[in-house]
Design a protein around this motif. Sequence first.
Motif, PDB file in Angstrom:
ATOM      1  N   UNK A 165       0.880  -1.162   0.000  1.00 22.26           N
ATOM      2  CA  UNK A 165       0.000   0.000   0.000  1.00 22.26           C
ATOM      3  C   UNK A 165       0.927   1.224   0.000  1.00 22.26           C
ATOM      4  N   UNK A 166       1.252   1.680  -1.195  1.00 23.60           N
ATOM      5  CA  UNK A 166       2.189   2.792  -1.358  1.00 23.60           C
ATOM      6  C   UNK A 166       1.402   4.086  -1.511  1.00 23.60           C
ATOM      7  N   UNK A 167       1.748   5.058  -0.689  1.00 27.81           N
ATOM      8  CA  UNK A 167       1.059   6.348  -0.685  1.00 27.81           C
ATOM      9  C   UNK A 167       1.980   7.456  -1.191  1.00 27.81           C
ATOM     10  N   UNK A 168       1.492   8.206  -2.165  1.00 29.46           N
ATOM     11  CA  UNK A 168       2.195   9.381  -2.663  1.00 29.46           C
ATOM     12  C   UNK A 168       1.948  10.522  -1.679  1.00 29.46           C
ATOM     13  N   UNK A 179      -2.040   6.402   9.409  1.00 29.82           N
ATOM     14  CA  UNK A 179      -3.140   6.282  10.357  1.00 29.82           C
ATOM     15  C   UNK A 179      -4.370   5.626   9.753  1.00 29.82           C
ATOM     16  N   UNK A 180      -4.735   6.033   8.551  1.00 30.56           N
ATOM     17  CA  UNK A 180      -6.001   5.593   7.964  1.00 30.56           C
ATOM     18  C   UNK A 180      -5.857   4.488   6.924  1.00 30.56           C
ATOM     19  N   UNK A 181      -4.696   4.414   6.259  1.00 28.69           N
ATOM     20  CA  UNK A 181      -4.530   3.469   5.158  1.00 28.69           C
ATOM     21  C   UNK A 181      -3.509   2.377   5.439  1.00 28.69           C
ATOM     22  N   UNK A 182      -2.841   2.456   6.585  1.00 31.19           N
ATOM     23  CA  UNK A 182      -1.790   1.501   6.932  1.00 31.19           C
ATOM     24  C   UNK A 182      -0.803   1.338   5.779  1.00 31.19           C
ATOM     25  N   UNK A 183      -0.446   2.453   5.156  1.00 28.21           N
ATOM     26  CA  UNK A 183       0.524   2.428   4.060  1.00 28.21           C
ATOM     27  C   UNK A 183       1.825   1.834   4.563  1.00 28.21           C
TER      28      UNK A 183
END
Length: 143
Positions: free
Chosen positions: A82-85, A97-101
Motif C-alpha cells: 500500500x504505497x502512498x504518494x 493512520x487511515x490506510x496503513x501504508x
Amino acid sequence: MKISIGNDHAGPDYKIAIVNYLQSKGYEILNHGTDTFDSVDYPDFGHPVAIDVETGKADLGIVICGSGNGIAMTANKHQGIRCALCWTKEISALARQHNNANVVSIPARFTSIQQAVEIVDTFLTTDFEGGRHANRVNKIACS
C-alpha cells in the motif's frame, strides 16, 4: 527497524539526505536506489523496495521519483503493498493512520529535501489507527 529505499535519477540527493537522517536515528537501510543523475527507469528501483516490504525483509519502504507517481504505481503492482504518494507530512501521517501504508512515495520535483525528510520521519513514526479503518484497508487487496 529496517527500511528499504529506492530512487531514480530525480532523487539521489533526496535519498542521501534521507538515508543519513535515518541512520542517525538508528534505522537499518536497504538501498536499491541510484546514486547518479543519469537517466534510469524507476521500476528497476521500485520493484526491489516493494519486494523487500512484501517479503518482510524490510519493515517499511521509501520510493522516490520526479513526480512520485510512476514509482508509486510500480510499488502498488505488488499485492502486499500500500504505497502512498505524499507531498506533505500531514498526508504522510494520514497514509499511515487511515490506510496503513507500508511504502511512502516522495515526489522529488515537488518537495524540498527538508520536506522529504519530514515526510519520511512522520511516516515512520506514525502508527495505523485500526478501528473503522481496518475494514477499509482489508478491502484494498484483491484476492
